[in-house]
Design an enzyme around this catalytic site. Structure first.
Site, PDB file in Angstrom:
ATOM      1  N   HIS A 100     -32.444-104.938  67.948  1.00  0.00           N
ATOM      2  CA  HIS A 100     -32.094-105.828  66.827  1.00  0.00           C
ATOM      3  C   HIS A 100     -32.287-105.117  65.480  1.00  0.00           C
ATOM      4  O   HIS A 100     -32.499-105.773  64.461  1.00  0.00           O
ATOM      5  CB  HIS A 100     -32.926-107.115  66.860  1.00  0.00           C
ATOM      6  CG  HIS A 100     -32.885-107.829  68.173  1.00  0.00           C
ATOM      7  ND1 HIS A 100     -31.846-108.638  68.545  1.00  0.00           N
ATOM      8  CD2 HIS A 100     -33.766-107.826  69.216  1.00  0.00           C
ATOM      9  CE1 HIS A 100     -32.075-109.128  69.755  1.00  0.00           C
ATOM     10  NE2 HIS A 100     -33.230-108.651  70.185  1.00  0.00           N
ATOM     11  N   SER A 109     -19.021 -88.935  44.859  1.00  0.00           N
ATOM     12  CA  SER A 109     -18.456 -90.089  44.165  1.00  0.00           C
ATOM     13  C   SER A 109     -17.706 -89.616  42.937  1.00  0.00           C
ATOM     14  O   SER A 109     -18.093 -88.646  42.283  1.00  0.00           O
ATOM     15  CB  SER A 109     -19.584 -91.044  43.746  1.00  0.00           C
ATOM     16  OG  SER A 109     -19.125 -91.983  42.797  1.00  0.00           O
ATOM     17  N   GLU A 118     -18.231 -92.926  58.459  1.00  0.00           N
ATOM     18  CA  GLU A 118     -17.629 -94.229  58.199  1.00  0.00           C
ATOM     19  C   GLU A 118     -16.171 -94.268  58.646  1.00  0.00           C
ATOM     20  O   GLU A 118     -15.695 -95.283  59.183  1.00  0.00           O
ATOM     21  CB  GLU A 118     -17.729 -94.550  56.709  1.00  0.00           C
ATOM     22  CG  GLU A 118     -19.163 -94.752  56.231  1.00  0.00           C
ATOM     23  CD  GLU A 118     -19.278 -94.823  54.713  1.00  0.00           C
ATOM     24  OE1 GLU A 118     -20.388 -95.092  54.226  1.00  0.00           O
ATOM     25  OE2 GLU A 118     -18.258 -94.600  54.019  1.00  0.00           O
ATOM     26  N   LYS A 122     -24.317 -89.055  44.162  1.00  0.00           N
ATOM     27  CA  LYS A 122     -24.005 -89.562  45.496  1.00  0.00           C
ATOM     28  C   LYS A 122     -23.657 -88.457  46.488  1.00  0.00           C
ATOM     29  O   LYS A 122     -22.988 -87.489  46.166  1.00  0.00           O
ATOM     30  CB  LYS A 122     -22.819 -90.540  45.421  1.00  0.00           C
ATOM     31  CG  LYS A 122     -23.100 -91.818  44.661  1.00  0.00           C
ATOM     32  CD  LYS A 122     -24.138 -92.687  45.345  1.00  0.00           C
ATOM     33  CE  LYS A 122     -23.667 -93.177  46.692  1.00  0.00           C
ATOM     34  NZ  LYS A 122     -22.493 -94.078  46.587  1.00  0.00           N
TER      35      LYS A 122
END
Length: 479
Positions: free
Chosen positions: A155, A276, A289, A282
Site C-alpha cells: 500500500h 525544465s 514517465e 529540475k
C-alpha cells in the site's frame, strides 16, 4: 487498374482508394512478402507447375525489387492498394508474363497471412532479445546491490525490510514470464498458411511442406479456413507485449518515486533524465514517465485487435486488414521502452545510505515482535493486538517501535525478555527470512543463481528458434 478489376464495370470511388489501402502500413513487410514469393515460385517450379526459367526470372526480379526498396529508389503507388500488389505489379512490369505466373496456386488471403506470420516471428524474436538485455541489467544491478536494504512496502507504506537485490529480482522473474509469453507467441506464428489459397485450398499439386521449409516454418496449418482467418498469433504477441509493458510501467513508477527528493533512493544518469524550460534546478525522470504512459498505447493495440476479431465469420474478411498496424506499433513501442529501461537501470546510482536512513520509519520490526510473542506461546492474533498497542504508543511518543524502552515492552506483556532486541534489529530481521524465495542474503544468493541459470536457458532458446526473416526498413517515398 486493380488486379481484380475484370469483374467490375465502374472504377472504385476515389474516396475508397486511400480508405481501403493498407500499403502505408504493410509496406513494412516487404522483405517477408518477397521471401514468401521467392519460396512459392521455387516450390511451383519444383512441382512442375511453372517452368524453371519463369521461376528464375521471378526470383531474380523479386531480389532486384527488394534491393530497390532497400536503397530507397522504389516508388510506392497508393493505387497498388497493398504491398503484395505493389510488388507483383512491378515484377510483371519488369519481367513480363512470367511475373503473372507467380500468383498461381495462392490468394492474397494466404499470402498476407504468411507475410504477417513471418513478421510476427521476427518481432517476437527481437523482443525476446530485448527482454534478455533488460534482465541482464537487472541481474547485474541486483548483484551489485550486495547487502543494501530498503523498506519493503505494501500500500506504499513501510512494511518489512528487504534486500534491494531481492526487490530487483522480483522484476527479473516478471520478465522471465514475459519471455515465456513471447516464446509462445513465436511458436503460435511458426506455421505456414500458404497453400490454403482463398479459403478452400487449391487444385494445384502444391508441396506446402517444401514451402514451409524454405521459409523456416516449423510446419503447416492443417485447416485451410483456419489458415486464412486465424489471427490468434497476433493476439498472443500483443498480449505478451501488453503484460510486459505493464511490468515496465510498474518499474517506471518506482523509478519515478525512488528518484524524487522525498525518497532519494536512486539518482538517474543525466543521459536518462531531462530538465525544465523554466526551473533550472529540475532533473526529471521523463523517460520513466514516458514508459509508464506508453503502456496504455500498447494495451490499446491489444484491445483494438480483440475487437476487430470479435464476431468475424469464417473465413477472410476485410476487417483483418486492421490486424498489422497495432501489432507493429505495440512491438516497436515496447522495443523502445525496453531499450530505454535497460539504459536507465544500467546507469543509475543507488543511494544505499539514504535507503538505510529511512529504515527506522514505519515500525518495520512490528511483525517480528509479534512473531516473538507467538514463539513464546501467545496466540498470534493476540500478539498482533499487543504489538498494535506498542506501535500506537510509539506513534504517541514520536518514535519507532524499535526505539521504545524495554520497560514499555514488559508492561505490554510479561513474555518479553531482554532478547527482544534481536527482533528489533533490522539486519537480523532480513537475515532470518531464509525460506526459499525469502529476502535473507543466503536465500537471495540462491535466487540470484537460479535467475542467472534461467537467463542462460532463455538466451540459448533464442539461438535455437527457427529461422526468421528480419523486418526491413522501407525507405521514404512519395506515399
Amino acid at each position: 487498374m486493380a488486379l481484380w478489376s475484370g469483374r467490375f464495370e465502374e472504377a472504385a470511388a476515389p474516396v475508397t482508394q486511400e480508405f481501403g489501402a493498407s500499403l502505408p502500413v504493410d509496406k513494412a513487410l516487404y522483405k517477408q512478402d518477397i521471401a514468401g514469393s521467392i519460396a512459392h515460385a521455387t516450390m511451383l517450379a519444383a512441382q512442375g507447375i511453372i517452368g524453371q526459367e519463369d521461376a528464375d526470372a521471378i526470383c531474380e526480379g523479386l531480389k532486384a525489387i527488394e534491393a530497390d526498396i532497400d536503397a530507397g529508389t522504389f516508388v510506392f503507388d497508393i493505387a497498388d492498394e497493398d504491398i503484395h500488389m505493389a510488388i507483383e505489379s512491378e515484377l510483371t512490369r519488369r519481367i513480363g508474363a512470367a511475373g503473372g505466373r507467380l500468383h498461381t496456386g495462392r490468394s492474397r488471403n494466404d499470402q498476407v497471412a504468411t507475410d504477417t506470420r513471418l513478421a510476427a516471428k521476427a518481432l517476437a524474436r527481437d523482443l525476446m532479445e530485448a527482454n534478455l538485455g533488460l534482465r541482464a541489467a537487472l541481474l547485474d544491478a541486483a548483484e551489485e546491490a550486495g547487502d543494501t536494504v530498503l523498506p519493503g512496502m505494501t500500500h506504499l507504506q513501510h512494511a518489512q525490510p528487504v534486500l534491494l537485490s531481492h526487490h530487483l529480482l522480483a522484476y527479473v522473474w516478471m520478465l522471465g514470464r514475459d519471455f515465456t509469453r513471447l516464446s509462445a507467441a513465436f511458436d503460435a506464428a511458426d506455421l505456414l498458411p500458404l497453400g490454403a489459397a482463398a479459403l478452400a485450398g487449391t487444385t494445384y499439386p502444391l508441396d506446402r511442406r517444401m514451402t514451409a521449409g524454405l521459409l523456416g516454418f516449423a510446419g503447416v496449418i492443417e485447416n485451410s479456413l483456419d489458415a486464412v482467418s486465424d489471427r490468434d498469433f497476433l493476439l498472443d504477441l500483443e498480449y505478451a507485449c501488453s503484460v510486459m509493458a505493464v511490468h515496465l510501467s510498474r518499474l517506471s513508477e518506482e523509478i519515478v518515486l525512488w528518484s524524487s527528493q522525498e525518497f532519494g533512493f536512486i539518482t538517474l544518469s543525466d543521459a536518462y533524465s531531462t530538465g525544465s524550460s523554466i526551473m533550472p534546478q529540475k532533473k526529471n525522470p521523463d523517460f520513466a514517465e514516458l514508459i509508464r504512459g506508453k503502456t496504455g498505447r500498447v494495451v490499446g493495440d491489444l484491445v483494438q485487435l480483440l475487437m476487430t476479431c470479435k464476431g468475424l465469420p469464417l473465413a477472410y474478411n476485410k476487417d483483418m486488414q486492421e490486424d498489422k498496424e497495432g501489432a507493429l506499433d505495440a512491438a516497436k513501442t515496447l522495443a523502445q521502452c525496453l531499450a530505454v529501461m535497460t539504459g536507465m537501470v544500467g546507469t543509475w546510482t543507488v543511494n544505499a545510505d539514504r535507503m538505510r536512513s529511512v529504515m527506522h520509519r514505519g515500525h518495520l520490526a512490528a511483525t517480528d515482535v509479534a512473531d516473538y510473542l507467538a514463539k513464546h506461546g501467545m496466540p498470534f492474533r493476540e500478539a498482533h493486538a499487543v504489538v498494535g498497542h506498542l506501535v500506537l504508543e510509539a506513534e504517541k511518543q514520536g518514535c519507532d517501535i524499535s526505539e521504545l524502552p524495554f520497560e514499555t515492552f514488559k508492561e505490554a506483556s510479561d513474555l518479553f525478555g531482554r532478547d527482544i532486541t534481536k527482533a528489533l534489529d533490522l539486519d537480523a530481521i532480513v537475515a532470518a527470512r531464509t525460506t526459499e524465495g525469502g529476502t535473507a542474503p543466503v536465500a537471495v544468493a540462491e535466487q540470484l543463481r537460479r535467475a542467472r541459470a534461467r537467463y542462460l536457458v532463455d538466451e540459448n532458446a533464442v539461438k535455437l528458434l527457427s529461422p526468421v526473416i528480419p523486418m526491413g526498413v522501407p525507405a521514404a517515398s512519395a506515399l
